[in-house]
Motif scaffolding. Structure first.
Motif, PDB file in Angstrom:
ATOM      1  N   THR A   1      80.782  21.335  49.569  1.00 38.07           N
ATOM      2  CA  THR A   1      81.799  21.638  47.950  1.00 38.07           C
ATOM      3  C   THR A   1      82.517  22.656  47.958  1.00 38.07           C
ATOM      4  O   THR A   1      81.189  23.447  47.114  1.00 38.07           O
TER       5      THR A   1
ATOM      6  N   HIS B   1      88.594  32.141  43.984  1.00 36.89           N
ATOM      7  CA  HIS B   1      89.028  30.844  43.303  1.00 36.89           C
ATOM      8  C   HIS B   1      90.509  31.657  42.667  1.00 36.89           C
ATOM      9  O   HIS B   1      91.851  31.678  43.062  1.00 36.89           O
TER      10      HIS B   1
ATOM     11  N   SER C   1      90.166  28.491  61.892  1.00 33.85           N
ATOM     12  CA  SER C   1      91.030  27.499  61.586  1.00 33.85           C
ATOM     13  C   SER C   1      91.809  26.682  62.454  1.00 33.85           C
ATOM     14  O   SER C   1      91.954  27.224  64.294  1.00 33.85           O
TER      15      SER C   1
ATOM     16  N   MET D   1      95.042  26.338  56.734  1.00 34.86           N
ATOM     17  CA  MET D   1      93.874  26.545  56.448  1.00 34.86           C
ATOM     18  C   MET D   1      92.091  26.802  56.323  1.00 34.86           C
ATOM     19  O   MET D   1      92.107  26.168  57.515  1.00 34.86           O
ATOM     20  N   ILE D   2      91.220  27.239  56.140  1.00 32.45           N
ATOM     21  CA  ILE D   2      90.066  27.485  56.102  1.00 32.45           C
ATOM     22  C   ILE D   2      88.933  26.755  55.700  1.00 32.45           C
ATOM     23  O   ILE D   2      88.478  27.343  54.716  1.00 32.45           O
ATOM     24  N   GLU D   3      88.793  24.875  55.566  1.00 36.41           N
ATOM     25  CA  GLU D   3      88.423  24.269  54.373  1.00 36.41           C
ATOM     26  C   GLU D   3      87.030  25.078  54.256  1.00 36.41           C
ATOM     27  O   GLU D   3      86.533  24.925  53.150  1.00 36.41           O
ATOM     28  N   ALA D   4      86.193  25.647  55.149  1.00 30.27           N
ATOM     29  CA  ALA D   4      84.974  26.308  55.320  1.00 30.27           C
ATOM     30  C   ALA D   4      84.176  27.741  54.459  1.00 30.27           C
ATOM     31  O   ALA D   4      83.352  27.749  53.711  1.00 30.27           O
TER      32      ALA D   4
ATOM     33  N   HIS E   1      88.408  26.294  48.456  1.00 32.36           N
ATOM     34  CA  HIS E   1      88.790  25.577  47.415  1.00 32.36           C
ATOM     35  C   HIS E   1      89.812  26.093  47.162  1.00 32.36           C
ATOM     36  O   HIS E   1      90.569  27.314  46.713  1.00 32.36           O
ATOM     37  N   ASP E   2      90.919  24.732  47.943  1.00 32.39           N
ATOM     38  CA  ASP E   2      92.925  25.537  47.542  1.00 32.39           C
ATOM     39  C   ASP E   2      92.961  26.921  48.412  1.00 32.39           C
ATOM     40  O   ASP E   2      93.826  27.603  47.634  1.00 32.39           O
TER      41      ASP E   2
ATOM     42  N   ASP F   1      94.925  28.984  50.882  1.00 38.98           N
ATOM     43  CA  ASP F   1      96.422  28.890  51.512  1.00 38.98           C
ATOM     44  C   ASP F   1      96.164  30.338  52.563  1.00 38.98           C
ATOM     45  O   ASP F   1      96.662  31.099  52.083  1.00 38.98           O
TER      46      ASP F   1
ATOM     47  N   THR G   1      87.404  34.835  49.577  1.00 34.59           N
ATOM     48  CA  THR G   1      86.289  33.077  50.094  1.00 34.59           C
ATOM     49  C   THR G   1      85.259  32.482  48.684  1.00 34.59           C
ATOM     50  O   THR G   1      84.938  33.800  47.993  1.00 34.59           O
ATOM     51  N   ASP G   2      84.857  31.419  49.030  1.00 37.85           N
ATOM     52  CA  ASP G   2      84.065  30.836  47.874  1.00 37.85           C
ATOM     53  C   ASP G   2      83.035  31.019  49.003  1.00 37.85           C
ATOM     54  O   ASP G   2      81.868  30.781  48.278  1.00 37.85           O
TER      55      ASP G   2
END
Length: 262
Positions: free
Chosen positions: A2, A10, A65, A71-74, A77-78, A80, A253-254
């Motif tokens: 998460t 971000h 993806s 998106m690549i959720e891994a 967050h948010d 695109d 990335t995060d």
């Protein structure tokens, strides 16, 4: 995993999305992993995945993806893929045709995105241990060069290894080997130190990508495998359509750099 909204990573993506951020991402959002991008039609995705597996130094994958999913959720967050890179490159039949800031209008449902680790990530560790990084000092893009070293082919993909270069004093180069060797997910240790002609670079003052940097007396050029290598492979394969990041203009990335250290 998460991720929270409002992180420096971000915010950097939001700036790219709005068009406020349009330049290289060197030293942007320190602490967060940056990634190169290669976006290809699904019918070429297996060949490219195999190319990355066979060439892990220049192509360390940090995310892939599903087809058509922007998106690549891994990775964040948010996030695109279509808008969160400061500058893209669009290719047709291996030729560069455009360098837009947004690819939403040309996105297709068959496109697969590959996110590849970037050496900008290990620069944080170099700076933390007092190893100077010249292009950061001079606020320029890192110099990158096509070499005479061939990658391992896979399907339609092949071509030269591309390297990034940072000039260093010999004692700093030794430290850099030790530091970056702990980060295989973002290219790891250098692939060459010293005479650039030994790897096919005829003129160190004229990089193929990025900006030239000064090399001071007593310094040696230190070369790392670079995530622009897939662009050279795409140029060789000449797919009808593909998209990459512009060199030095990464997806922030995060993911946290420290988590990539071994």
């Amino acid at each position: 995993m998460t991720f929270a909204a409002g992180s420096a990573a971000h915010l950097a993506r939001l700036e790219a999305r709005s068009g406020t951020l349009s330049g290289p991402t060197t030293n942007l959002a320190p602490g967060f992993v940056q990634a190169n991008l290669a976006i290809l039609p699904r019918d070429l995705a297996y060949d490219f995945l195999l190319f990355c597996q066979r060439n892990p130094k220049p192509c360390p994958l940090v995310g892939v993806s599903d087809a058509g999913v922007p998106m690549i959720e891994a990775l964040g967050h948010d996030l695109d893929i279509r808008s969160d890179v400061p500058r893209y490159r669009v290719w047709e039949n291996g030729k560069l045709i455009a360098e837009p800031h947004d690819i939403s209008d040309i996105w297709r449902e068959d496109l697969v995105t590959f996110a590849i680790g970037c050496s900008f990530s290990f620069e944080e560790a170099l700076l933390a241990l007092n190893v100077p990084v010249r292009h950061i000092e001079d606020d320029t893009n890192v110099p990158m060069y096509r070499t005479s070293i061939e990658t391992v082919p896979a399907g339609v993909f092949s071509g030269p290894l591309v390297v990034s270069m940072r000039p260093m004093k010999p004692q700093d180069a030794i430290k850099a080997i030790q530091i970056t060797g702990r980060f295989p997910s973002v290219h790891g240790a250098p692939v060459h130190i010293g005479d650039p002609t030994e790897i096919g670079i005829a003129d160190i003052a004229n990089p193929d990508y990025g900006d030239a940097v000064r090399i001071e007396p007593g310094e040696v050029p230190v070369f790392w495998a670079c995530g622009v290598t897939p662009q050279a492979a795409i140029a060789t394969a000449r797919p009808a359509f593909s998209i990459t990041h512009a060199p030095g203009h990464m997806l922030v990335t995060d993911l946290v750099n420290a988590d990539l250290s071994i």
